[in-house]
Write an enzyme that holds these catalytic residues in place. Sequence first.
Site, PDB file in Angstrom:
ATOM      1  CE  LYS A 154      -2.133   2.733   2.757  1.00 60.67           C
ATOM      2  NZ  LYS A 154      -1.937   3.922   1.892  1.00 60.67           N
ATOM      3  N   PRO A 155       1.037   1.841  -1.190  1.00 58.85           N
ATOM      4  CG  PRO A 155       0.753   2.705  -3.344  1.00 58.85           C
ATOM      5  CD  PRO A 155       0.471   1.501  -2.495  1.00 58.85           C
ATOM      6  CD  GLU A 157      -2.683   8.654   2.558  1.00 59.51           C
ATOM      7  OE1 GLU A 157      -2.003   7.621   2.472  1.00 59.51           O
ATOM      8  OE2 GLU A 157      -3.088   9.119   3.646  1.00 59.51           O
ATOM      9  CD  GLU A 227      12.702   0.691   8.206  1.00 63.69           C
ATOM     10  OE1 GLU A 227      13.436  -0.283   8.338  1.00 63.69           O
ATOM     11  OE2 GLU A 227      12.880   1.570   7.343  1.00 63.69           O
ATOM     12  CB  CYS A 261      12.950   9.066   7.996  1.00 63.07           C
ATOM     13  SG  CYS A 261      14.088   8.146   6.969  1.00 63.07           S
TER      14      CYS A 261
HETATM   15  P1  NAD Z   1       1.881   8.374   7.861  1.00 61.39           P
HETATM   16  O1  NAD Z   1       2.048   7.689   9.161  1.00 61.39           O
HETATM   17  O2  NAD Z   1       0.925   9.510   7.770  1.00 61.39           O
HETATM   18  O3  NAD Z   1       1.427   7.336   6.744  1.00 61.39           O
HETATM   19  C1  NAD Z   1       2.203   6.183   6.424  1.00 61.39           C
HETATM   20  C2  NAD Z   1       1.311   5.143   5.766  1.00 61.39           C
HETATM   21  O4  NAD Z   1       0.376   4.635   6.721  1.00 61.39           O
HETATM   22  C3  NAD Z   1       0.490   5.658   4.587  1.00 61.39           C
HETATM   23  O5  NAD Z   1       0.512   4.692   3.559  1.00 61.39           O
HETATM   24  C4  NAD Z   1      -0.910   5.800   5.189  1.00 61.39           C
HETATM   25  O6  NAD Z   1      -1.948   5.694   4.248  1.00 61.39           O
HETATM   26  C5  NAD Z   1      -0.928   4.619   6.145  1.00 61.39           C
HETATM   27  N1  NAD Z   1      -1.906   4.697   7.251  1.00 61.39           N
HETATM   28  C6  NAD Z   1      -2.424   5.810   7.845  1.00 61.39           C
HETATM   29  N2  NAD Z   1      -3.243   5.450   8.859  1.00 61.39           N
HETATM   30  C7  NAD Z   1      -3.244   4.094   8.907  1.00 61.39           C
HETATM   31  C8  NAD Z   1      -3.883   3.123   9.746  1.00 61.39           C
HETATM   32  N3  NAD Z   1      -4.688   3.490  10.746  1.00 61.39           N
HETATM   33  N4  NAD Z   1      -3.631   1.812   9.529  1.00 61.39           N
HETATM   34  C9  NAD Z   1      -2.803   1.412   8.542  1.00 61.39           C
HETATM   35  N5  NAD Z   1      -2.175   2.286   7.710  1.00 61.39           N
HETATM   36  C10 NAD Z   1      -2.391   3.613   7.896  1.00 61.39           C
HETATM   37  O7  NAD Z   1       3.353   8.837   7.421  1.00 61.39           O
HETATM   38  P2  NAD Z   1       3.789   9.640   6.111  1.00 61.39           P
HETATM   39  O8  NAD Z   1       3.325  11.040   6.206  1.00 61.39           O
HETATM   40  O9  NAD Z   1       3.451   8.868   4.883  1.00 61.39           O
HETATM   41  O10 NAD Z   1       5.374   9.601   6.237  1.00 61.39           O
HETATM   42  C11 NAD Z   1       6.103  10.527   6.983  1.00 61.39           C
HETATM   43  C12 NAD Z   1       6.676   9.884   8.225  1.00 61.39           C
HETATM   44  O11 NAD Z   1       7.390   8.708   7.871  1.00 61.39           O
HETATM   45  C13 NAD Z   1       7.681  10.750   8.938  1.00 61.39           C
HETATM   46  O12 NAD Z   1       7.471  10.668  10.325  1.00 61.39           O
HETATM   47  C14 NAD Z   1       9.022  10.124   8.559  1.00 61.39           C
HETATM   48  O13 NAD Z   1      10.059  10.387   9.472  1.00 61.39           O
HETATM   49  C15 NAD Z   1       8.665   8.696   8.499  1.00 61.39           C
HETATM   50  N6  NAD Z   1       9.614   7.937   7.683  1.00 61.39           N
HETATM   51  C16 NAD Z   1      10.450   7.060   8.304  1.00 61.39           C
HETATM   52  C17 NAD Z   1      11.392   6.366   7.563  1.00 61.39           C
HETATM   53  C18 NAD Z   1      12.347   5.409   8.206  1.00 61.39           C
HETATM   54  O14 NAD Z   1      13.015   4.684   7.480  1.00 61.39           O
HETATM   55  N7  NAD Z   1      12.463   5.347   9.514  1.00 61.39           N
HETATM   56  C19 NAD Z   1      11.470   6.560   6.179  1.00 61.39           C
HETATM   57  C20 NAD Z   1      10.580   7.442   5.580  1.00 61.39           C
HETATM   58  C21 NAD Z   1       9.648   8.132   6.342  1.00 61.39           C
END
Ligand code: NAD
Length: 455
Positions: A154-155, A157, A227, A261
């Site tokens: 799931k990429p 959105e 992550e 991140c």
């Molecule tokens: P997010 O948590 O908003 O969303 C991540 C994913 O989770 C999306 O695909 C979203 O649709 C899904 N999602 C949302 N609610 C959900 C639920 N209740 N159940 C299952 N899936 C759900 O994060 P984001 O805005 O996409 O990414 C930014 C964050 O990711 C930042 O905090 C960044 O630091 C972190 N990040 C970490 C790493 C790492 O390797 N540690 C790498 C990249 C990004």
Amino acid sequence: MLKITNPANGQTIAELPDDDAAAIAAKYRAARAAQPGWAATPLAQRLAAIRRFREGIVRDLDKLAAVLTSEVGKPIRQSRNELAGLLGRIDFFLAETEKTLAPRDVFDESGMRERISHEPLGVIANISAWNYPYFVGANVFVPALLTGNSVLYKPSEFATLTGLEIGNLLHASGVSQDVFQVIVGAGAAGSALLAQPIDGVFFTGSYATGSKIAQAVGPRMIKLQLELGGKDPVYVCDDVDVAAAAASTADGAMYNTGQSCCSVERIYVHEKIHDAFVAAFVNEVKGYRIGDPTSEDSYIGPLTRAPQLEVLADQVADALARGAKLLTGGKRIEQPGNWFEPTVFANVNHTMKLMRDESFGPIIGIQKVAGDDEAVRLMNDTEYGLTAAVYSNDRARAERLLAQVNAGSVYWNCCDRVSPRLPWSGLGHSGIGLTLSTYGIETFTRPKAWHLRSA
Ligand code: NAD
């Protein structure tokens, strides 16, 4: 319907039907049925499919970069850099999977042989973030597929078109539609995916979502990797080349418009060079070209998500109210799309949100410290623990300090860097589990213990 918006101008690029719970359940069933056949396919064939996927990335690189820039707002050169960097990661997995998966005899005496083999987990969920969709996606789906798992991907959105491109390329490369499935949708689709009887969850995203996922998945006793975010610190010692350290750390803070991140999120500078460093840093940031992300010259683009503008504005207001000194930037750029000025503060401290909460944007605080002990204490004063860096001309000093810092990755005279050869992991609110390195291949398998008596 899922609306895809260009963050550089607010215009709708596409509207796509998203997957409801019934569609996700059907994708799960197909992935489950196909997985044993995929696991039984000779490794050489799975490797050949990923090699063809790599060739597809090389062939379509310019088109894929344009799609990524259109939906995420990443400056086009940085989109191409991400795709070029992906090739090295794929090469690492192609080179290391066979050795990592090979069964190992660990004991052989008096007719008793002991062996470890690696079995695929089965069907895994890969719920991904938008900020580096190729990197964070491929860290999971490439080794997961190579080790014989089916993947429900799931990429985010905010990176759906990229997710669909990845699916098309994998399918054209010989990974079947059932073995790798793209799930279109936002958080609701992610939750519906977690409701399926999957064998593992590999999530990249925020701490807020990660903790919800941990609660949902915890009682199921399946593999869970998270992550998550960071508040990554840098300490600049008094013995550095100030201009070089300022250039390197400014890039670490602002590259990808601060949405990495492992972006530099806090800087501590030894008092002896503080003023010179701050001047060089601000000079560097003022030289960054902000603008249309499709332009070759742009270094800072829009924020991908509109709500983050409010988060940054709140951090600015809070920092100013608590006595921080604004050196450049500090506000939205009033034009269509999600634009925020690259922003630098000095005279900051840990009462400020800017120094505690993940900013995930082009904003940074620089704090003066009296010496190494204070720097280490402040670097460790965080809920996160993804990366940390020390800039110094003295390697022994840097290694002594980095040994005391609680972070999954530590850097000497560099920052905001990921290597396929090293494990990528975090402490505390930065998550659990790891990707990359040979551990990041093994993690998609279940080690099986064989006790074999010959008589
Ligand atoms: P997010 O948590 O908003 O969303 C991540 C994913 O989770 C999306 O695909 C979203 O649709 C899904 N999602 C949302 N609610 C959900 C639920 N209740 N159940 C299952 N899936 C759900 O994060 P984001 O805005 O996409 O990414 C930014 C964050 O990711 C930042 O905090 C960044 O630091 C972190 N990040 C970490 C790493 C790492 O390797 N540690 C790498 C990249 C990004």
